[in-house]
Design a protein around this motif. Structure first.
Motif, mmCIF file in Angstrom:
data_model
loop_
_atom_site.group_PDB
_atom_site.id
_atom_site.type_symbol
_atom_site.label_atom_id
_atom_site.label_comp_id
_atom_site.label_asym_id
_atom_site.label_seq_id
_atom_site.Cartn_x
_atom_site.Cartn_y
_atom_site.Cartn_z
ATOM 1 N N VAL A 216 17.251 29.192 -17.657
ATOM 2 C CA VAL A 216 16.675 29.272 -16.321
ATOM 3 C C VAL A 216 15.929 27.961 -16.100
ATOM 4 O O VAL A 216 15.146 27.547 -16.961
ATOM 5 C CB VAL A 216 15.696 30.460 -16.239
ATOM 6 C CG1 VAL A 216 15.069 30.536 -14.856
ATOM 7 C CG2 VAL A 216 16.405 31.767 -16.586
ATOM 8 N N GLY A 217 16.179 27.324 -14.970
ATOM 9 C CA GLY A 217 15.567 26.013 -14.740
ATOM 10 C C GLY A 217 16.439 24.936 -15.366
ATOM 11 O O GLY A 217 17.507 25.217 -15.904
ATOM 12 N N SER A 218 15.989 23.685 -15.287
ATOM 13 C CA SER A 218 16.810 22.610 -15.854
ATOM 14 C C SER A 218 15.923 21.603 -16.558
ATOM 15 O O SER A 218 14.745 21.461 -16.246
ATOM 16 C CB SER A 218 17.604 21.921 -14.744
ATOM 17 O OG SER A 218 16.703 21.401 -13.797
ATOM 18 N N GLU A 219 16.517 20.908 -17.510
ATOM 19 C CA GLU A 219 15.780 19.904 -18.271
ATOM 20 C C GLU A 219 15.739 18.646 -17.417
ATOM 21 O O GLU A 219 16.779 18.177 -16.958
ATOM 22 C CB GLU A 219 16.537 19.638 -19.586
ATOM 23 C CG GLU A 219 15.707 19.066 -20.712
ATOM 24 C CD GLU A 219 14.582 19.984 -21.206
ATOM 25 O OE1 GLU A 219 13.420 19.666 -20.914
ATOM 26 O OE2 GLU A 219 14.856 20.976 -21.896
ATOM 27 N N PRO A 220 14.571 18.086 -17.150
ATOM 28 C CA PRO A 220 14.534 16.855 -16.355
ATOM 29 C C PRO A 220 15.178 15.697 -17.121
ATOM 30 O O PRO A 220 15.345 15.786 -18.339
ATOM 31 C CB PRO A 220 13.044 16.599 -16.153
ATOM 32 C CG PRO A 220 12.356 17.374 -17.203
ATOM 33 C CD PRO A 220 13.241 18.515 -17.574
ATOM 34 N N ALA A 221 15.521 14.640 -16.416
ATOM 35 C CA ALA A 221 16.024 13.445 -17.101
ATOM 36 C C ALA A 221 14.800 12.707 -17.625
ATOM 37 O O ALA A 221 13.935 12.294 -16.856
ATOM 38 C CB ALA A 221 16.798 12.583 -16.111
ATOM 39 N N TYR A 222 14.712 12.575 -18.927
ATOM 40 C CA TYR A 222 13.567 11.864 -19.508
ATOM 41 C C TYR A 222 13.912 10.386 -19.639
ATOM 42 O O TYR A 222 15.061 10.025 -19.835
ATOM 43 C CB TYR A 222 13.225 12.431 -20.888
ATOM 44 C CG TYR A 222 12.765 13.871 -20.836
ATOM 45 C CD1 TYR A 222 11.516 14.206 -20.303
ATOM 46 C CD2 TYR A 222 13.578 14.897 -21.306
ATOM 47 C CE1 TYR A 222 11.092 15.535 -20.248
ATOM 48 C CE2 TYR A 222 13.159 16.227 -21.255
ATOM 49 C CZ TYR A 222 11.915 16.534 -20.725
ATOM 50 O OH TYR A 222 11.495 17.830 -20.669
ATOM 51 N N ASP A 223 12.891 9.558 -19.533
ATOM 52 C CA ASP A 223 13.086 8.119 -19.685
ATOM 53 C C ASP A 223 13.043 7.782 -21.181
ATOM 54 O O ASP A 223 12.031 8.003 -21.837
ATOM 55 C CB ASP A 223 11.945 7.405 -18.932
ATOM 56 C CG ASP A 223 12.003 5.894 -19.089
ATOM 57 O OD1 ASP A 223 12.925 5.405 -19.785
ATOM 58 O OD2 ASP A 223 11.128 5.219 -18.527
#
Length: 291
Positions: A216-223
Motif C-alpha cells: 500500500v503506497g509507493s516507495e519514493p525515488a531516493y537520491d
C-alpha cells in the motif's frame, strides 16, 4: 566491548542508525557461523522449491506454496534461496550452502546459539540504555549475501514490513559476522531519514487474493547521493531505527557477507499491526528481550 555513551545514543536519535565496532567478539561471531553451517548441513529443501514448473496452475500452486512457506515462517527456522540456483526439477545448480540467501525468522527462539546472542547481557544493557521498557523480539534472520550472487536490497524502511502504532517502536540489531565492505555489499543509510514517517506498507492480502501480501503506497525515488556507506568489521553492531532508509548493493566480490539480524519492538503502549505478514503465534508469542 565499551559501554555506549549518551553522546552515541544522541547520535542514534539524530541519524536513525548507530554503529558500534567490536560489539561482539570473534568467538561469538564464529560460534554463530559454525552453528549456521550445521543448520544448513541438516537442511531439508522445502517442497515448493522442488516443484517442476509446468502448467500455469502448478505455477500458481508453487507461488502459493512459496508464499505460505514465507507467511508461516515467523515461529520457525526456514530457508530462502537466491534466484537461479535451482534447475526446473528443483535440483541445486551450485552447492546448497552457496545457494541460500537467508534463514528466518525464529532463530532467536529455537536455536540455543542465536538465542544466547539475542538475549546476551550486553544487548539487554544496550536496550536499557536506549530507554526500552518492555522490548520484545519479533523476528530474526541469518543473511548470507553470497559471493557474486548476493542480491541487492533496494532502499527501504523496516517499518514498511513491521508496522506499529505509533511508529518508531521497532529497532533492528544488525551484526556483522564477517567484514562488511563496499565490495561485498555493506549497508548504506540516508542519515536523518527516520523522521518523516513511512510511505509504503506491506500488508497481508485478503484471503483468496492471488498474492499473499500486497503493498500500500509507493516507495519514493531516493537520491543516490544522499546515501552514505557503513562498512563495518566483523563483530560490529549496527542499530537501525525502524523508519531509517537503508539499502545494500549487489555482492560483486568473491567473499560472502554473513550477518545475523533481529528486530525488537518496544511493547509498552504499542500496537502490532494485524496486517503485518509476521504475527505472534500461540506457539511463539514475542519473547521479552530482558530475561
Amino acid at each position: 566491548m565499551a559501554s555506549v555513551s549518551q553522546h552515541q545514543i544522541q547520535k542514534f536519535h539524530k541519524d536513525g542508525f548507530l554503529f558500534l565496532e567490536r560489539f561482539f567478539s570473534t568467538e561469538e561471531c564464529d560460534s554463530m557461523r559454525s552453528q549456521i553451517q550445521r543448520i544448513v548441513a541438516e537442511m531439508e529443501v522445502p517442497p515448493h522449491c522442488r516443484t517442476a514448473f509446468s502448467t500455469r496452475e502448478e505455477e500458481q500452486l508453487q507461488a502459493q506454496g512459496s508464499s505460505d512457506y514465507f507467511l508461516t515462517s515467523g515461529d520457525k527456522i526456514r530457508f530462502f534461496f537466491e534466484k537461479g540456483v535451482l534447475d526446473e526439477k528443483g535440483n541445486f545448480l551450485i552447492p546448497k550452502e552457496k545457494s541460500i540467501s537467508k534463514i528466518g525468522h525464529a532463530l532467536h527462539a529455537h536455536d540455543p546459539v542465536f538465542k544466547q546472542i539475542t538475549h546476551s547481557p550486553k544487548v539487554q544493557e544496550l536496550g536499557r540504555k536506549l530507554g526500552l521498557e518492555r522490548p520484545v523480539v519479533v523476528q530474526s534472520m541469518y543473511i548470507f549475501k553470497q559471493p557474486g550472487i548476493g542480491g541487492e536490497v533496494t532502499p527501504h524502511q523496516d517499518a514498511t514490513f513491521l508496522h506499529t502504532e505509533p511508529l518508531g517502536r521497532v529497532l533492528g540489531f544488525w551484526i556483522a559476522l564477517e567484514d562488511a565492505t563496499l565490495e561485498n555489499g555493506c549497508l548504506w543509510f540516508i542519515p536523518g531519514s527516520h523522521t518523516n514517517g513511512i510511505s509504503r506498507r506491506m500488508v497481508r492480502a485478503a484471503s483468496g487474493a492471488s498474492t499473499c501480501v500486497e503493498f500500500v503506497g509507493s516507495e519514493p525515488a531516493y537520491d543516490d547521493k544522499q546515501f552514505i556507506p557503513l562498512p563495518i568489521n566483523k563483530g560490529g553492531l549496527i542499530l537501525i531505527h525502524g523508519e531509517v532508509v537503508h539499502k545494500s548493493e549487489l555482492n560483486s566480490s568473491e567473499s560472502s557477507r554473513h550477518a545475523f539480524t533481529f528486530h525488537v519492538m518496544e511493547a509498552k503502549g504499542t500496537t502490532w499491526s494485524k496486517e503485518n505478514w509476521l504475527q505472534p503465534t500461540p506457539e511463539l508469542p514475542f519473547p521479552s528481550l530482558y530475561t
